[in-house]
Design an enzyme around this catalytic site. Sequence first.
Site, PDB file in Angstrom:
ATOM      1  N   GLN A 142       0.851  -1.181   0.000  1.00 25.01           N
ATOM      2  CA  GLN A 142       0.000   0.000   0.000  1.00 25.01           C
ATOM      3  C   GLN A 142       0.892   1.239   0.000  1.00 25.01           C
ATOM      4  O   GLN A 142       1.854   1.299   0.771  1.00 25.01           O
ATOM      5  CB  GLN A 142      -0.889   0.040   1.246  1.00 25.01           C
ATOM      6  CG  GLN A 142      -1.821  -1.149   1.375  1.00 25.01           C
ATOM      7  CD  GLN A 142      -1.228  -2.257   2.240  1.00 25.01           C
ATOM      8  OE1 GLN A 142      -0.041  -2.525   2.196  1.00 25.01           O
ATOM      9  NE2 GLN A 142      -2.086  -2.917   3.002  1.00 25.01           N
ATOM     10  N   ASP A 165      -3.807   1.467  -3.592  1.00 26.88           N
ATOM     11  CA  ASP A 165      -4.361   2.326  -2.543  1.00 26.88           C
ATOM     12  C   ASP A 165      -3.960   3.797  -2.715  1.00 26.88           C
ATOM     13  O   ASP A 165      -3.567   4.462  -1.759  1.00 26.88           O
ATOM     14  CB  ASP A 165      -3.963   1.814  -1.151  1.00 26.88           C
ATOM     15  CG  ASP A 165      -4.526   0.432  -0.861  1.00 26.88           C
ATOM     16  OD1 ASP A 165      -5.429  -0.002  -1.583  1.00 26.88           O
ATOM     17  OD2 ASP A 165      -4.050  -0.207   0.091  1.00 26.88           O
ATOM     18  N   ASP A 186      -7.333  -1.571  -5.588  1.00 21.87           N
ATOM     19  CA  ASP A 186      -8.103  -0.949  -4.500  1.00 21.87           C
ATOM     20  C   ASP A 186      -7.768   0.535  -4.384  1.00 21.87           C
ATOM     21  O   ASP A 186      -7.614   1.056  -3.277  1.00 21.87           O
ATOM     22  CB  ASP A 186      -7.786  -1.640  -3.156  1.00 21.87           C
ATOM     23  CG  ASP A 186      -8.029  -3.138  -3.199  1.00 21.87           C
ATOM     24  OD1 ASP A 186      -8.861  -3.591  -3.995  1.00 21.87           O
ATOM     25  OD2 ASP A 186      -7.361  -3.861  -2.417  1.00 21.87           O
ATOM     26  N   ARG A 246     -14.355  -4.072  -4.817  1.00 20.95           N
ATOM     27  CA  ARG A 246     -14.534  -5.254  -3.971  1.00 20.95           C
ATOM     28  C   ARG A 246     -14.600  -4.774  -2.527  1.00 20.95           C
ATOM     29  O   ARG A 246     -14.029  -3.728  -2.173  1.00 20.95           O
ATOM     30  CB  ARG A 246     -13.409  -6.263  -4.176  1.00 20.95           C
ATOM     31  CG  ARG A 246     -12.025  -5.748  -3.837  1.00 20.95           C
ATOM     32  CD  ARG A 246     -10.987  -6.877  -3.921  1.00 20.95           C
ATOM     33  NE  ARG A 246      -9.648  -6.387  -3.583  1.00 20.95           N
ATOM     34  CZ  ARG A 246      -8.628  -7.192  -3.293  1.00 20.95           C
ATOM     35  NH1 ARG A 246      -8.789  -8.503  -3.291  1.00 20.95           N
ATOM     36  NH2 ARG A 246      -7.437  -6.699  -3.007  1.00 20.95           N
ATOM     37  N   TRP A 248     -13.872  -4.380   1.309  1.00 20.02           N
ATOM     38  CA  TRP A 248     -12.623  -4.515   2.057  1.00 20.02           C
ATOM     39  C   TRP A 248     -12.820  -5.122   3.444  1.00 20.02           C
ATOM     40  O   TRP A 248     -12.152  -6.084   3.805  1.00 20.02           O
ATOM     41  CB  TRP A 248     -11.967  -3.129   2.146  1.00 20.02           C
ATOM     42  CG  TRP A 248     -10.754  -3.030   2.995  1.00 20.02           C
ATOM     43  CD1 TRP A 248      -9.833  -4.007   3.255  1.00 20.02           C
ATOM     44  CD2 TRP A 248     -10.314  -1.860   3.696  1.00 20.02           C
ATOM     45  NE1 TRP A 248      -8.842  -3.517   4.067  1.00 20.02           N
ATOM     46  CE2 TRP A 248      -9.110  -2.212   4.346  1.00 20.02           C
ATOM     47  CE3 TRP A 248     -10.792  -0.558   3.833  1.00 20.02           C
ATOM     48  CZ2 TRP A 248      -8.406  -1.293   5.144  1.00 20.02           C
ATOM     49  CZ3 TRP A 248     -10.081   0.346   4.604  1.00 20.02           C
ATOM     50  CH2 TRP A 248      -8.910  -0.014   5.243  1.00 20.02           C
TER      51      TRP A 248
END
Length: 353
Positions: A142, A165, A186, A246, A248
């Site tokens: 991330q 991220d 994400d 999606r 988390w």
Amino acid sequence: MLYRAFCLVLLSVSTLALSPPASRTSPPAGAKIVRAGTSTSGEYSTFAAAVAALPNDSSSQTIFIYPGTYTGQVNIQRSGPVTVLGYSTNPGAYSANQVTLTASVGADTAGSNDASGTLRIHTNSVSIYNVNIRNGRGAGTQAIALSNYGDHVGLYACQLVGYQDTLLTNQGKHVYLQSYIEGTTDFIFGQLSQAYFEGNTIAVSGTGWITASGRASADAGIYLFSQNKVVLASSAPSGTKTYFGRPWRSKNFGLDCCIFETLIFVTDYARVIFKSTTVTAPLQTSLWSIWNTGDERTDHVTYGDYATSGSGVSSSASRPSWAPLLSSSAAAAYTLSSALGGDTAWIDKNYLI
Ligand SMILES: *[C@@H]1O[C@H](CO)[C@@H](O)[C@H](O)[C@H]1NC(C)=O
């Protein structure tokens, strides 16, 4: 009568059109000035130094940044409102931005997602115009470009670039308008925020998921996308495909306060809506994804799309039962005002379509 109707139409069209300033190339009176390489007294050669020089009181403060690339992480924490203006000859267009804030810190070394942020916002009432915010860490962990924990935070014609991220839109009421948001995994995520996205270009740089909402209860949190574009980033490898998102947060199993008592917290309440999206990046056939096989996290999600179009949408597109195509009346209930609980007076409406 006809003339009056004509004028009313003209008026309503003009009040709806984008109306950012024609240019913003000099600092407003009272602004702190950031200029790369400056030796002028009263100016700051880094953005970090200008932020550090702001008084920590309730006054409104403005920082004006001249063109350049400014390296290093910055956390805005003072108590009063802050406006950050990037120099621009075309403030309506992120593509004309000339100011970049950059760092390359991952959560692995920083210790948390938030701590990896190139720009971190931990105060309320922050508006940022025409600034590129980049985390150059790349794949592997991330690595947040913007970590947003403030209430009433607006990003206007900015660029947010990362890989995994990119945008942590975590807490508070946020708008992201006329901006560019790039990533693979994400890359728009967080837990509690009420975030509204309009007129943005969302650029997919590899196979993954656009959103990872971590809403963990049936609270006001929502990511509402209206009239955005989803495109392939120039760096995307061939074969790249993406999902709208999606979920988390999950069921958390853990020992809590009491000896031998296992508590189960069901926390999969992800909520994301995509309205009127033009998709030219290849979208996975099923549009939305589970978290992982065997750990689906779809019990309480609110996912939906409406009027999705473009060459990236498969002719055999299908939707999971927990992420339906919305009816027009269901979609109409999701508005800027509903997403932000009616709290919209703080938004710069010049950047709304
Ligand atoms: C500003 O003051 C607040 C309230 O006292 C404090 O919580 C915060 O850490 C201070 N911020 C900075 C940058 O000193």
